[in-house]
Design a protein around this motif. Sequence first.
Motif, mmCIF file in Angstrom:
data_model
loop_
_atom_site.group_PDB
_atom_site.id
_atom_site.type_symbol
_atom_site.label_atom_id
_atom_site.label_comp_id
_atom_site.label_asym_id
_atom_site.label_seq_id
_atom_site.Cartn_x
_atom_site.Cartn_y
_atom_site.Cartn_z
ATOM 1 N N UNK A 359 46.005 -50.182 -19.602
ATOM 2 C CA UNK A 359 45.629 -49.546 -20.857
ATOM 3 C C UNK A 359 44.833 -48.271 -20.603
ATOM 4 N N UNK A 360 43.983 -48.322 -19.582
ATOM 5 C CA UNK A 360 43.201 -47.141 -19.238
ATOM 6 C C UNK A 360 44.105 -46.012 -18.745
ATOM 7 N N UNK A 361 45.128 -46.359 -17.956
ATOM 8 C CA UNK A 361 46.087 -45.363 -17.470
ATOM 9 C C UNK A 361 46.857 -44.751 -18.641
ATOM 10 N N UNK A 362 47.269 -45.592 -19.584
ATOM 11 C CA UNK A 362 47.968 -45.077 -20.768
ATOM 12 C C UNK A 362 47.075 -44.145 -21.580
ATOM 13 N N UNK A 363 45.799 -44.473 -21.634
ATOM 14 C CA UNK A 363 44.862 -43.601 -22.361
ATOM 15 C C UNK A 363 44.764 -42.237 -21.694
ATOM 16 N N UNK A 364 44.685 -42.252 -20.343
ATOM 17 C CA UNK A 364 44.645 -40.985 -19.615
ATOM 18 C C UNK A 364 45.920 -40.180 -19.824
ATOM 19 N N UNK A 365 47.073 -40.878 -19.828
ATOM 20 C CA UNK A 365 48.345 -40.178 -20.012
ATOM 21 C C UNK A 365 48.420 -39.542 -21.407
ATOM 22 N N UNK A 366 47.952 -40.284 -22.426
ATOM 23 C CA UNK A 366 47.964 -39.730 -23.784
ATOM 24 C C UNK A 366 47.004 -38.559 -23.896
ATOM 25 N N UNK A 367 45.827 -38.703 -23.265
ATOM 26 C CA UNK A 367 44.869 -37.604 -23.276
ATOM 27 C C UNK A 367 45.443 -36.375 -22.582
ATOM 28 N N UNK A 368 46.180 -36.608 -21.500
ATOM 29 C CA UNK A 368 46.817 -35.494 -20.783
ATOM 30 C C UNK A 368 47.836 -34.795 -21.666
ATOM 31 N N UNK A 369 48.674 -35.554 -22.349
ATOM 32 C CA UNK A 369 49.679 -34.952 -23.245
ATOM 33 C C UNK A 369 49.011 -34.167 -24.364
ATOM 34 N N UNK A 370 47.889 -34.696 -24.869
ATOM 35 C CA UNK A 370 47.171 -34.008 -25.938
ATOM 36 C C UNK A 370 46.618 -32.674 -25.443
ATOM 37 N N UNK A 371 46.034 -32.667 -24.246
ATOM 38 C CA UNK A 371 45.465 -31.436 -23.701
ATOM 39 C C UNK A 371 46.557 -30.430 -23.345
ATOM 40 N N UNK A 372 47.674 -30.926 -22.831
ATOM 41 C CA UNK A 372 48.799 -30.033 -22.539
ATOM 42 C C UNK A 372 49.354 -29.420 -23.816
ATOM 43 N N UNK A 373 49.378 -30.205 -24.879
ATOM 44 C CA UNK A 373 49.840 -29.679 -26.167
ATOM 45 C C UNK A 373 48.934 -28.552 -26.651
ATOM 46 N N UNK A 374 47.638 -28.716 -26.468
ATOM 47 C CA UNK A 374 46.702 -27.665 -26.863
ATOM 48 C C UNK A 374 46.906 -26.400 -26.028
ATOM 49 N N UNK A 375 47.133 -26.580 -24.732
ATOM 50 C CA UNK A 375 47.396 -25.426 -23.875
ATOM 51 C C UNK A 375 48.700 -24.728 -24.263
ATOM 52 N N UNK A 376 49.706 -25.511 -24.601
ATOM 53 C CA UNK A 376 50.987 -24.927 -24.990
ATOM 54 C C UNK A 376 50.870 -24.135 -26.289
ATOM 55 N N UNK A 377 50.014 -24.580 -27.198
ATOM 56 C CA UNK A 377 49.796 -23.815 -28.428
ATOM 57 C C UNK A 377 49.141 -22.468 -28.131
ATOM 58 N N UNK A 378 48.186 -22.464 -27.209
ATOM 59 C CA UNK A 378 47.563 -21.200 -26.814
ATOM 60 C C UNK A 378 48.574 -20.295 -26.115
ATOM 61 N N UNK A 379 49.470 -20.897 -25.332
ATOM 62 C CA UNK A 379 50.518 -20.111 -24.672
ATOM 63 C C UNK A 379 51.459 -19.493 -25.700
ATOM 64 N N UNK A 380 51.814 -20.250 -26.738
ATOM 65 C CA UNK A 380 52.684 -19.720 -27.789
ATOM 66 C C UNK A 380 52.029 -18.549 -28.514
ATOM 67 N N UNK A 381 50.724 -18.597 -28.661
ATOM 68 C CA UNK A 381 50.019 -17.470 -29.284
ATOM 69 C C UNK A 381 50.176 -16.213 -28.425
ATOM 70 N N UNK A 382 50.066 -16.374 -27.105
ATOM 71 C CA UNK A 382 50.265 -15.237 -26.207
ATOM 72 C C UNK A 382 51.698 -14.716 -26.279
ATOM 73 N N UNK A 383 52.647 -15.633 -26.429
ATOM 74 C CA UNK A 383 54.041 -15.208 -26.549
ATOM 75 C C UNK A 383 54.271 -14.411 -27.831
ATOM 76 N N UNK A 384 53.594 -14.781 -28.902
ATOM 77 C CA UNK A 384 53.721 -14.032 -30.149
ATOM 78 C C UNK A 384 53.117 -12.623 -29.996
#
Length: 392
Positions: A359-384
């Motif tokens: 369960x702890x590993x799954x929590x880390x994986x979800x947290x990782x996906x959440x942080x990557x999603x935030x980074x990807x949104x910032x990247x999309x802003x740069x692309x715009x």
Amino acid sequence: MKPHSLYLALALLLPILPVRAADEATLHALVTQAQAKLQHSSAQQAPLYQSSSWLLGLPSISISHLQGLDSQRSFEQELNLNLALKSPALHRLEAKLKPLDQQLTAQQQKLQQLYLSGLLRQYWWQQQLAQAELAQLQHRQQLLEQLVSHQQALHQSGEASSSQLLMVQRELLELQLSQLPLQQQLQTATDALQRLTGVAELPPLDESKRALPQDDGSQNPLFQLTSLQLQRQKLLGQSRADGVETPWTLSLNGKNTATIGMEEQAIGVALDIPLSIGSGLSQAEVGSLVEQELLLAQQQQQLLLQTKLTLAELRQQQLQLQQQQQLLQQSLTLNQQLTDALAATKQQGFAQYQAWLRSYIDTLATESRLQLTQLQQAELHSKQLQALGVSL
């Protein structure tokens, strides 16, 4: 067999730190540095061409000698110096073209800066995303290594089957294999940034706080460059139709005529002025001028259309990432609650400990996906910003 208490240290694993934003002056200095490095590594640029202030072409000299065919042995010699002068209309045209040419040079520099900005943005975000994902995979690898260690101890004591150990070992191996492409991506991006800037460590290029221009890409250096080219083409086309490019010819003449018992010298000046009556263009020249103007106008329309389509696609991707972020946030909350609930029983045995660790590993994986999603949104802003023609 009770599990080791290493999970107390696992809670200290740090999440990915948010990317700091750099000020615009720092970003511009970085692009200027990359531009200077590019110009230094390329061939030396040829000096700028200079036009004559009053001549349209090179001076010419014509020499003639005529010998009489009669018995008087008469002859005539003539020397002409011909100067192609710019007409007053051509001077007025060049006065209009000069600022356009200066603006063209400036836009070329801006276009190069935009191109380098795109490369820096691309490789920097590639680097950040790879680092973030690798950090989370390495956290997960540490947890799985502990789980393998416990499985090996249980297998040796006869409390667990070999199949359970093999499954965990296979999962660890697959996790290690998944890191190889990310390591290659990170190395490629780091090497590219090193070649572009000449420095090993770059300042943050996060531009998520930078406002987007409220236009449709009309301030893009490529669009501005095409606009200037179209203006210049129209001026040149009209001048050719009016005969402005036809020079005034000034001739300085010297003539020597001689016959038996007589010789005569004369000097003079002549000015040839073309008359601008109607159009001096052929139909083929008219078609060529129209084709060039239509081509430049079409490039402008295509650029604006492509910018609109690109922005629409990027905004759609950003909307999807925002929706994904909301769902991941809900999932992370549930995973944390489940992990907290299992933490109360994790010391009762290996099965309970394994359930908590999973369960702890799954929590880390979800947290990782959440942080990557935030980074990807910032990247999309740069692309715009890139699509709208905004340099770093």
